[in-house]
Design a protein around this motif. Structure first.
Motif, PDB file in Angstrom:
ATOM      1  N   ASP A  31      38.451  49.664  15.195  1.00 47.86           N
ATOM      2  CA  ASP A  31      39.511  49.604  14.228  1.00 47.86           C
ATOM      3  C   ASP A  31      40.412  48.258  14.621  1.00 47.86           C
ATOM      4  OD1 ASP A  31      41.934  49.678  12.712  1.00 47.86           O
ATOM      5  OD2 ASP A  31      42.216  51.660  13.010  1.00 47.86           O
ATOM      6  N   ASP A  32      40.624  47.195  13.897  1.00 47.89           N
ATOM      7  CA  ASP A  32      41.347  46.080  14.172  1.00 47.89           C
ATOM      8  C   ASP A  32      42.843  46.295  14.591  1.00 47.89           C
ATOM      9  OD1 ASP A  32      38.881  44.480  13.949  1.00 47.89           O
ATOM     10  OD2 ASP A  32      39.381  44.196  11.867  1.00 47.89           O
ATOM     11  N   GLU A  33      43.140  47.246  14.338  1.00 44.78           N
ATOM     12  CA  GLU A  33      44.538  47.751  14.548  1.00 44.78           C
ATOM     13  C   GLU A  33      44.781  48.183  16.035  1.00 44.78           C
ATOM     14  OE1 GLU A  33      46.803  49.601  11.553  1.00 44.78           O
ATOM     15  OE2 GLU A  33      45.758  48.404   9.908  1.00 44.78           O
ATOM     16  N   ASP A  34      43.670  48.837  16.605  1.00 46.16           N
ATOM     17  CA  ASP A  34      43.920  49.377  17.865  1.00 46.16           C
ATOM     18  C   ASP A  34      43.871  48.169  18.759  1.00 46.16           C
ATOM     19  OD1 ASP A  34      43.026  52.009  19.534  1.00 46.16           O
ATOM     20  OD2 ASP A  34      42.243  50.314  20.604  1.00 46.16           O
ATOM     21  N   GLN A  58      39.216  63.340  14.037  1.00 46.11           N
ATOM     22  CA  GLN A  58      38.440  64.508  13.349  1.00 46.11           C
ATOM     23  C   GLN A  58      37.430  64.315  12.433  1.00 46.11           C
ATOM     24  OE1 GLN A  58      41.488  67.711  12.490  1.00 46.11           O
ATOM     25  NE2 GLN A  58      41.782  67.842  14.441  1.00 46.11           N
ATOM     26  N   GLN A  59      36.846  63.038  12.508  1.00 45.81           N
ATOM     27  CA  GLN A  59      35.484  62.480  11.594  1.00 45.81           C
ATOM     28  C   GLN A  59      34.771  61.635  12.645  1.00 45.81           C
ATOM     29  OE1 GLN A  59      37.790  60.294   8.677  1.00 45.81           O
ATOM     30  NE2 GLN A  59      38.059  58.658   9.849  1.00 45.81           N
ATOM     31  N   VAL A  60      33.661  61.500  11.883  1.00 43.55           N
ATOM     32  CA  VAL A  60      32.601  60.358  12.370  1.00 43.55           C
ATOM     33  C   VAL A  60      32.854  59.163  11.859  1.00 43.55           C
ATOM     34  CG1 VAL A  60      30.202  59.935  12.668  1.00 43.55           C
ATOM     35  CG2 VAL A  60      30.953  62.299  12.701  1.00 43.55           C
ATOM     36  N   ARG A  61      33.106  58.252  12.917  1.00 45.48           N
ATOM     37  CA  ARG A  61      33.398  56.961  12.473  1.00 45.48           C
ATOM     38  C   ARG A  61      32.783  56.117  13.641  1.00 45.48           C
ATOM     39  NH1 ARG A  61      39.717  55.751  12.660  1.00 45.48           N
ATOM     40  NH2 ARG A  61      40.160  56.381  14.917  1.00 45.48           N
ATOM     41  N   GLU A  62      32.656  54.701  13.465  1.00 50.94           N
ATOM     42  CA  GLU A  62      32.475  53.727  14.388  1.00 50.94           C
ATOM     43  C   GLU A  62      33.222  53.603  15.441  1.00 50.94           C
ATOM     44  OE1 GLU A  62      30.068  49.472  14.285  1.00 50.94           O
ATOM     45  OE2 GLU A  62      31.283  49.816  12.748  1.00 50.94           O
ATOM     46  N   MET A  63      32.280  53.544  16.876  1.00 54.48           N
ATOM     47  CA  MET A  63      33.464  54.101  17.931  1.00 54.48           C
ATOM     48  C   MET A  63      32.609  52.807  18.941  1.00 54.48           C
ATOM     49  SD  MET A  63      35.791  56.401  17.704  1.00 54.48           S
ATOM     50  CE  MET A  63      36.355  56.828  19.116  1.00 54.48           C
ATOM     51  N   VAL A  64      33.541  52.393  19.988  1.00 51.61           N
ATOM     52  CA  VAL A  64      32.927  51.831  21.147  1.00 51.61           C
ATOM     53  C   VAL A  64      33.138  52.581  22.138  1.00 51.61           C
ATOM     54  CG1 VAL A  64      33.147  49.418  22.155  1.00 51.61           C
ATOM     55  CG2 VAL A  64      33.738  49.494  19.898  1.00 51.61           C
ATOM     56  N   THR A  65      31.896  52.767  22.984  1.00 49.99           N
ATOM     57  CA  THR A  65      31.987  53.487  24.184  1.00 49.99           C
ATOM     58  C   THR A  65      32.120  52.243  25.358  1.00 49.99           C
ATOM     59  OG1 THR A  65      30.659  55.204  23.680  1.00 49.99           O
ATOM     60  CG2 THR A  65      30.806  54.742  25.834  1.00 49.99           C
ATOM     61  N   LEU A  66      33.212  52.505  25.991  1.00 53.03           N
ATOM     62  CA  LEU A  66      33.670  51.341  27.219  1.00 53.03           C
ATOM     63  C   LEU A  66      33.155  51.850  28.493  1.00 53.03           C
ATOM     64  CD1 LEU A  66      37.213  51.107  25.807  1.00 53.03           C
ATOM     65  CD2 LEU A  66      35.492  49.523  25.622  1.00 53.03           C
ATOM     66  N   PRO A  67      32.960  50.934  29.551  1.00 52.55           N
ATOM     67  CA  PRO A  67      32.571  51.280  30.574  1.00 52.55           C
ATOM     68  C   PRO A  67      33.562  51.886  31.498  1.00 52.55           C
ATOM     69  CG  PRO A  67      32.345  48.884  30.512  1.00 52.55           C
ATOM     70  CD  PRO A  67      33.122  49.528  29.093  1.00 52.55           C
ATOM     71  N   GLN A 116      28.972  49.971  24.104  1.00 56.01           N
ATOM     72  CA  GLN A 116      28.130  50.596  23.189  1.00 56.01           C
ATOM     73  C   GLN A 116      28.894  50.731  22.028  1.00 56.01           C
ATOM     74  OE1 GLN A 116      24.667  51.008  23.167  1.00 56.01           O
ATOM     75  NE2 GLN A 116      24.803  49.941  25.402  1.00 56.01           N
ATOM     76  N   ARG A 117      28.262  49.944  20.795  1.00 53.68           N
ATOM     77  CA  ARG A 117      29.068  50.444  19.536  1.00 53.68           C
ATOM     78  C   ARG A 117      28.143  51.388  18.567  1.00 53.68           C
ATOM     79  NH1 ARG A 117      32.081  45.901  16.330  1.00 53.68           N
ATOM     80  NH2 ARG A 117      32.508  47.099  14.307  1.00 53.68           N
ATOM     81  N   ARG A 118      28.541  52.407  18.095  1.00 49.37           N
ATOM     82  CA  ARG A 118      27.903  53.171  17.149  1.00 49.37           C
ATOM     83  C   ARG A 118      28.653  54.402  16.435  1.00 49.37           C
ATOM     84  NH1 ARG A 118      26.013  55.349  22.410  1.00 49.37           N
ATOM     85  NH2 ARG A 118      26.818  57.476  22.687  1.00 49.37           N
ATOM     86  N   THR A 163      41.073  43.900  22.269  1.00 47.92           N
ATOM     87  CA  THR A 163      40.572  43.225  23.550  1.00 47.92           C
ATOM     88  C   THR A 163      38.985  43.232  23.748  1.00 47.92           C
ATOM     89  OG1 THR A 163      42.383  43.920  24.660  1.00 47.92           O
ATOM     90  CG2 THR A 163      40.625  43.685  25.960  1.00 47.92           C
ATOM     91  N   TYR A 164      38.182  44.365  23.234  1.00 47.29           N
ATOM     92  CA  TYR A 164      36.912  44.598  23.246  1.00 47.29           C
ATOM     93  C   TYR A 164      36.229  43.165  22.185  1.00 47.29           C
ATOM     94  CZ  TYR A 164      32.571  45.951  21.233  1.00 47.29           C
ATOM     95  OH  TYR A 164      31.111  45.806  20.703  1.00 47.29           O
TER      96      TYR A 164
END
Length: 145
Positions: free
Chosen positions: A53-56, A91-100, A81-83, A61-62
């Motif tokens: 989300d561009d507002e985050d 409380q929903q499925v959406r695109e997330m980035v997993t960070l190290p 990882q982005r998925r 930074t990512y």
């Protein structure tokens, strides 16, 4: 005097890690702060995933890191990882980035020079970058000036 005057290091630490990982995070932070000074090392703790989300602020930074990697011709995978996945906050499925669990960026005058970890033929680790910075060496994976 350090050859890195004007260089800023942002160290990102994932929260809720194992004791071994938390110890690795503490060592990296301590080494950087001892060498560069706490004023030149910003530390941010974050959760495992951040919404795409561009507002985050962390996602922004990512996005900067991803743009640097594209320009430098290096890969952030498998570390970032982005998925689609479940976001418990929304409380929903959406695109997330997993960070190290541990990553850092190096900037000079607001220009991103590098991020670690990344892959450029071989893996360029956070530990390698910390070693170079502590030893007053310019890491070889920094983008050209």
């Amino acid at each position: 005097m350090s050859s890195f005057d004007g260089v800023r290091v942002d160290l990102y630490l994932r929260d809720e890690t194992s004791p071994a990982v938390a110890d690795q995070q503490r060592r990296a932070r301590s080494r950087l702060e001892d060498r560069l000074g706490a004023a030149d090392v910003a530390v941010e703790e974050h959760s495992k995933r951040v919404p795409a989300d561009d507002e985050d602020a962390l996602y922004s930074t990512y996005a900067d890191v991803r743009a640097w990697a594209d320009d430098a011709g290096v890969s952030l995978s498998p570390f970032f990882q982005r998925r689609e996945s479940y976001d418990p906050t929304a409380q929903q499925v959406r695109e997330m980035v997993t960070l190290p669990v541990l990553w850092l960026t190096v900037s000079e005058r607001s220009a991103l020079l590098a991020t670690y970890p990344h892959v450029d033929g071989a893996v360029a680790t956070v530990s390698d970058a910390v070693d170079d910075l502590v030893d007053d060496r310019r890491p070889p994976n920094w983008a050209a000036d």
